[in-house]
Motif scaffolding. Sequence first.
Motif, PDB file in Angstrom:
ATOM      1  N   ASN A  96     -43.262 -54.162   8.044  1.00  0.00           N
ATOM      2  CA  ASN A  96     -42.428 -55.354   8.128  1.00  0.00           C
ATOM      3  C   ASN A  96     -41.704 -55.424   9.468  1.00  0.00           C
ATOM      4  O   ASN A  96     -41.602 -54.447  10.193  1.00  0.00           O
ATOM      5  CB  ASN A  96     -41.399 -55.367   6.992  1.00  0.00           C
ATOM      6  N   LYS A  97     -41.177 -56.619   9.767  1.00  0.00           N
ATOM      7  CA  LYS A  97     -40.423 -56.803  11.005  1.00  0.00           C
ATOM      8  C   LYS A  97     -39.121 -56.020  10.959  1.00  0.00           C
ATOM      9  O   LYS A  97     -38.466 -55.949   9.920  1.00  0.00           O
ATOM     10  CB  LYS A  97     -40.059 -58.272  11.201  1.00  0.00           C
ATOM     11  N   THR A  98     -38.756 -55.454  12.104  1.00  0.00           N
ATOM     12  CA  THR A  98     -37.449 -54.837  12.237  1.00  0.00           C
ATOM     13  C   THR A  98     -36.536 -55.838  12.939  1.00  0.00           C
ATOM     14  O   THR A  98     -36.928 -56.977  13.169  1.00  0.00           O
ATOM     15  CB  THR A  98     -37.531 -53.525  13.049  1.00  0.00           C
ATOM     16  N   ARG A  99     -35.369 -55.429  13.306  1.00  0.00           N
ATOM     17  CA  ARG A  99     -34.427 -56.331  13.967  1.00  0.00           C
ATOM     18  C   ARG A  99     -34.590 -56.322  15.486  1.00  0.00           C
ATOM     19  O   ARG A  99     -33.778 -56.898  16.192  1.00  0.00           O
ATOM     20  CB  ARG A  99     -33.004 -55.926  13.615  1.00  0.00           C
ATOM     21  N   ASP A 100     -35.601 -55.640  15.982  1.00  0.00           N
ATOM     22  CA  ASP A 100     -35.780 -55.472  17.415  1.00  0.00           C
ATOM     23  C   ASP A 100     -36.985 -56.262  17.925  1.00  0.00           C
ATOM     24  O   ASP A 100     -37.987 -56.400  17.233  1.00  0.00           O
ATOM     25  CB  ASP A 100     -35.987 -53.993  17.750  1.00  0.00           C
ATOM     26  N   ARG A 101     -36.830 -56.759  19.144  1.00  0.00           N
ATOM     27  CA  ARG A 101     -37.924 -57.434  19.836  1.00  0.00           C
ATOM     28  C   ARG A 101     -38.098 -56.757  21.184  1.00  0.00           C
ATOM     29  O   ARG A 101     -37.132 -56.302  21.786  1.00  0.00           O
ATOM     30  CB  ARG A 101     -37.613 -58.907  20.038  1.00  0.00           C
ATOM     31  N   ILE A 102     -39.343 -56.693  21.655  1.00  0.00           N
ATOM     32  CA  ILE A 102     -39.592 -56.125  22.976  1.00  0.00           C
ATOM     33  C   ILE A 102     -40.416 -57.099  23.793  1.00  0.00           C
ATOM     34  O   ILE A 102     -41.156 -57.915  23.251  1.00  0.00           O
ATOM     35  CB  ILE A 102     -40.291 -54.751  22.904  1.00  0.00           C
ATOM     36  N   ARG A 103     -40.255 -56.993  25.112  1.00  0.00           N
ATOM     37  CA  ARG A 103     -41.034 -57.797  26.037  1.00  0.00           C
ATOM     38  C   ARG A 103     -42.087 -56.912  26.686  1.00  0.00           C
ATOM     39  O   ARG A 103     -42.074 -55.690  26.507  1.00  0.00           O
ATOM     40  CB  ARG A 103     -40.130 -58.390  27.122  1.00  0.00           C
ATOM     41  N   ILE A 104     -42.996 -57.514  27.437  1.00  0.00           N
ATOM     42  CA  ILE A 104     -44.068 -56.750  28.057  1.00  0.00           C
ATOM     43  C   ILE A 104     -43.543 -55.742  29.082  1.00  0.00           C
ATOM     44  O   ILE A 104     -44.146 -54.697  29.299  1.00  0.00           O
ATOM     45  CB  ILE A 104     -45.133 -57.672  28.675  1.00  0.00           C
ATOM     46  N   ASP A 105     -42.382 -56.008  29.688  1.00  0.00           N
ATOM     47  CA  ASP A 105     -41.839 -55.088  30.682  1.00  0.00           C
ATOM     48  C   ASP A 105     -40.828 -54.094  30.096  1.00  0.00           C
ATOM     49  O   ASP A 105     -40.184 -53.356  30.832  1.00  0.00           O
ATOM     50  CB  ASP A 105     -41.204 -55.855  31.836  1.00  0.00           C
ATOM     51  N   THR A 106     -40.721 -54.025  28.762  1.00  0.00           N
ATOM     52  CA  THR A 106     -39.801 -53.105  28.095  1.00  0.00           C
ATOM     53  C   THR A 106     -40.416 -51.714  28.005  1.00  0.00           C
ATOM     54  O   THR A 106     -41.577 -51.564  27.636  1.00  0.00           O
ATOM     55  CB  THR A 106     -39.473 -53.597  26.677  1.00  0.00           C
ATOM     56  N   ILE A 107     -39.615 -50.706  28.334  1.00  0.00           N
ATOM     57  CA  ILE A 107     -40.035 -49.318  28.174  1.00  0.00           C
ATOM     58  C   ILE A 107     -38.992 -48.620  27.302  1.00  0.00           C
ATOM     59  O   ILE A 107     -37.808 -48.608  27.636  1.00  0.00           O
ATOM     60  CB  ILE A 107     -40.144 -48.606  29.534  1.00  0.00           C
ATOM     61  N   LEU A 108     -39.427 -48.076  26.187  1.00  0.00           N
ATOM     62  CA  LEU A 108     -38.548 -47.332  25.281  1.00  0.00           C
ATOM     63  C   LEU A 108     -39.035 -45.896  25.213  1.00  0.00           C
ATOM     64  O   LEU A 108     -40.229 -45.652  25.043  1.00  0.00           O
ATOM     65  CB  LEU A 108     -38.571 -47.929  23.878  1.00  0.00           C
ATOM     66  N   ILE A 109     -38.121 -44.954  25.330  1.00  0.00           N
ATOM     67  CA  ILE A 109     -38.455 -43.536  25.228  1.00  0.00           C
ATOM     68  C   ILE A 109     -37.528 -42.919  24.189  1.00  0.00           C
ATOM     69  O   ILE A 109     -36.312 -43.018  24.301  1.00  0.00           O
ATOM     70  CB  ILE A 109     -38.296 -42.824  26.584  1.00  0.00           C
ATOM     71  N   ASN A 110     -38.119 -42.305  23.172  1.00  0.00           N
ATOM     72  CA  ASN A 110     -37.365 -41.684  22.075  1.00  0.00           C
ATOM     73  C   ASN A 110     -36.384 -42.661  21.449  1.00  0.00           C
ATOM     74  O   ASN A 110     -35.214 -42.339  21.227  1.00  0.00           O
ATOM     75  CB  ASN A 110     -36.633 -40.432  22.547  1.00  0.00           C
ATOM     76  N   TYR A 111     -36.846 -43.847  21.128  1.00  0.00           N
ATOM     77  CA  TYR A 111     -36.001 -44.895  20.554  1.00  0.00           C
ATOM     78  C   TYR A 111     -35.962 -44.754  19.031  1.00  0.00           C
ATOM     79  O   TYR A 111     -37.013 -44.731  18.379  1.00  0.00           O
ATOM     80  CB  TYR A 111     -36.551 -46.269  20.935  1.00  0.00           C
ATOM     81  N   PRO A 112     -34.782 -44.655  18.424  1.00  0.00           N
ATOM     82  CA  PRO A 112     -34.695 -44.554  16.962  1.00  0.00           C
ATOM     83  C   PRO A 112     -34.819 -45.941  16.321  1.00  0.00           C
ATOM     84  O   PRO A 112     -33.853 -46.702  16.258  1.00  0.00           O
ATOM     85  CB  PRO A 112     -33.318 -43.938  16.727  1.00  0.00           C
ATOM     86  N   LEU A 113     -35.992 -46.266  15.850  1.00  0.00           N
ATOM     87  CA  LEU A 113     -36.267 -47.563  15.228  1.00  0.00           C
ATOM     88  C   LEU A 113     -35.904 -47.485  13.749  1.00  0.00           C
ATOM     89  O   LEU A 113     -36.413 -46.632  13.022  1.00  0.00           O
ATOM     90  CB  LEU A 113     -37.747 -47.911  15.386  1.00  0.00           C
ATOM     91  N   TYR A 114     -35.024 -48.375  13.301  1.00  0.00           N
ATOM     92  CA  TYR A 114     -34.579 -48.394  11.903  1.00  0.00           C
ATOM     93  C   TYR A 114     -35.129 -49.630  11.223  1.00  0.00           C
ATOM     94  O   TYR A 114     -35.054 -50.737  11.757  1.00  0.00           O
ATOM     95  CB  TYR A 114     -33.051 -48.394  11.819  1.00  0.00           C
ATOM     96  N   CYS A 115     -35.701 -49.457  10.029  1.00  0.00           N
ATOM     97  CA  CYS A 115     -36.212 -50.571   9.242  1.00  0.00           C
ATOM     98  C   CYS A 115     -35.226 -50.866   8.108  1.00  0.00           C
ATOM     99  O   CYS A 115     -34.956 -49.998   7.278  1.00  0.00           O
ATOM    100  CB  CYS A 115     -37.579 -50.232   8.660  1.00  0.00           C
TER     101      CYS A 115
END
Length: 60
Positions: free
Chosen positions: A14-33
């Motif tokens: 399912n969708k989370t509350r986060d959106r990313i763009r093509i130039d977004t870089i995430l490293i060790n990001y805690p994604l919460y659903c």
Amino acid sequence: MENSVWVLCPVCGNKTRDRIRIDTILINYPLYCPKCKQETLINAKDLNIMVIKERSEKSL
């Protein structure tokens, strides 16, 4: 915000509350659903999301 996409939960899909763009870089990001209440560590680059580690939230 046309060039952004929703980050989907790797556990339930399912969708989370986060959106990313093509130039977004995430490293060790805690994604919460908010639906399955799982937290997952992810890396993201060029709209490719790679799961590092899945862990569940413990209820008190």
